[in-house]
Design an enzyme around this catalytic site. Structure first.
Site, short mmCIF file in Angstrom:
data_model
loop_
_atom_site.label_atom_id
_atom_site.label_comp_id
_atom_site.label_asym_id
_atom_site.label_seq_id
_atom_site.Cartn_x
_atom_site.Cartn_y
_atom_site.Cartn_z
CB VAL A 1 -0.99 0.01 1.18
CG1 VAL A 1 -2.00 -1.11 1.05
CG2 VAL A 1 -0.27 -0.02 2.53
CG ASN B 1 -8.38 -3.84 7.04
OD1 ASN B 1 -8.84 -3.54 8.13
ND2 ASN B 1 -7.65 -4.94 6.86
CB SER C 1 -7.15 3.06 15.96
OG SER C 1 -6.98 2.52 17.25
CE1 TYR D 1 -2.27 1.00 14.64
CE2 TYR D 1 -3.19 1.75 16.72
CZ TYR D 1 -3.33 1.09 15.51
OH TYR D 1 -4.54 0.54 15.17
CB ALA E 1 1.33 9.99 15.67
CB SER E 2 -0.12 6.35 12.04
OG SER E 2 -0.69 5.23 12.69
CE LYS E 3 -4.49 2.58 12.25
NZ LYS E 3 -5.02 2.17 10.93
CB ILE F 1 -11.08 -5.68 17.27
CG1 ILE F 1 -11.79 -4.32 17.28
CG2 ILE F 1 -11.88 -6.71 16.46
CD1 ILE F 1 -13.17 -4.32 17.89
#
Length: 283
Positions: A99, A125, A175, A188, A190-192, A221
């Site tokens: 991606v 996703n 998230s 993570y 920061a990315s979301k 999840i």
């Protein structure tokens, strides 16, 4: 890769258990449409693909691991279960995609058109979930997570918008970490957070083309990505204590929101991040 499960208790007697019942809503208007799903070889991506196929949606399923993607596609193709009104199950075409490469997204879109003649939905996703405390995050780690989790979403959405007609829908995976801090997951988180805000920007700009863009923000999840929670009793107890419903979520519960966002029921919904987190963002 059957997702069937006996209904699980969800009241006090079901605390700590996962409710893996399939979504009740069918959304018959989805049958005959075409979707691209990235990161589809396992976890939520595989559940999304299976759920769409069961509702008559044809899916180009992309993953960086083509062997795993091919196995998952074969398992989904062999699944039994309810067929949508009209008697149509969708078909899965597996594909390799990295991606971070814009050309990889373009190849997925062209495959959708060559196999099925159209493109209606795009689900960004694919993602990675690195662990490093803030003082230890390296240049390579932050570069990797931003490339996969943010640039991967942007490139996918750009490609989808080029190939979709008005009425198309894009769903990104954010998230609960976009609004909650987790120690050791600074890159993570920061990315979301970037994905959540990027979703709003894309919705505003692609709205001129009649394309909707929304995000789903899962909490804990029960997938391979969060297996570490199950394997660490202290981490599991912390997770359960931080979720008002006191259990982990299942991919099927995220699937239900995805189906809604892709369906005509959400045709006036765009620019939103919908939390599927058992209420954990409020604790």
């Amino acid at each position: 890769m059957s997702n069937t499960a006996e209904p699980q208790a969800t009241g006090a007697e079901g605390i700590g258990r996962v409710d893996d019942r399939r979504p009740v809503a069918v959304h018959p208007e989805l049958a005959g449409t075409v979707a691209v799903v990235t990161g589809a070889a396992r976890g939520m991506g595989a559940a999304f693909t299976s759920g769409l196929v069961r509702r008559g949606v044809d899916v180009v399923a992309g993953d960086i691991d083509l062997d795993a993607m091919t196995r998952t596609a074969e398992e989904i193709g062999a699944e039994s279960g309810a067929v949508p009104e009209g008697g149509r199950r969708g078909r899965v075409v597996p594909a390799a995609v990295d991606v971070v490469d814009p050309d990889g997204h373009e190849a997925l879109a062209r495959l959708a058109h060559s196999e099925f003649g159209r493109l209606d939905h795009w689900v960004n996703n694919a993602g990675i979930f690195p662990h490093a405390f803030a003082a230890d995050i390296t240049a390579e780690q932050i570069d990797a997570v931003l490339k996969v989790n943010v640039q991967g979403v942007l490139f996918g959405a750009q490609t989808a918008a080029r190939h979709m007609r008005p009425g198309g829908a894009i769903v990104n995976m954010s998230s609960v970490s976009a609004v909650r801090v987790r120690k050791g997951r600074g890159a993570y988180c920061a990315s979301k957070a970037s994905v959540a805000h990027l979703t709003e920007s894309l919705a505003v700009e692609f709205g001129d083309q009649g394309i909707r863009v929304n995000a789903i923000a899962p909490g804990y999840i029960d997938t391979e990505m969060t297996r570490w929670v199950r394997e660490d009793p202290a981490a599991l107890q912390h997770a359960l204590d931080s979720v008002p419903l006191h259990r982990l979520g299942s991919p099927q519960e995220v699937l239900g929101v995805l189906l809604f966002l892709l369906s005509d029921s959400a045709r006036y919904v765009t620019g939103h991040s919908i939390a599927v987190d058992g209420g954990s963002r409020h604790v």
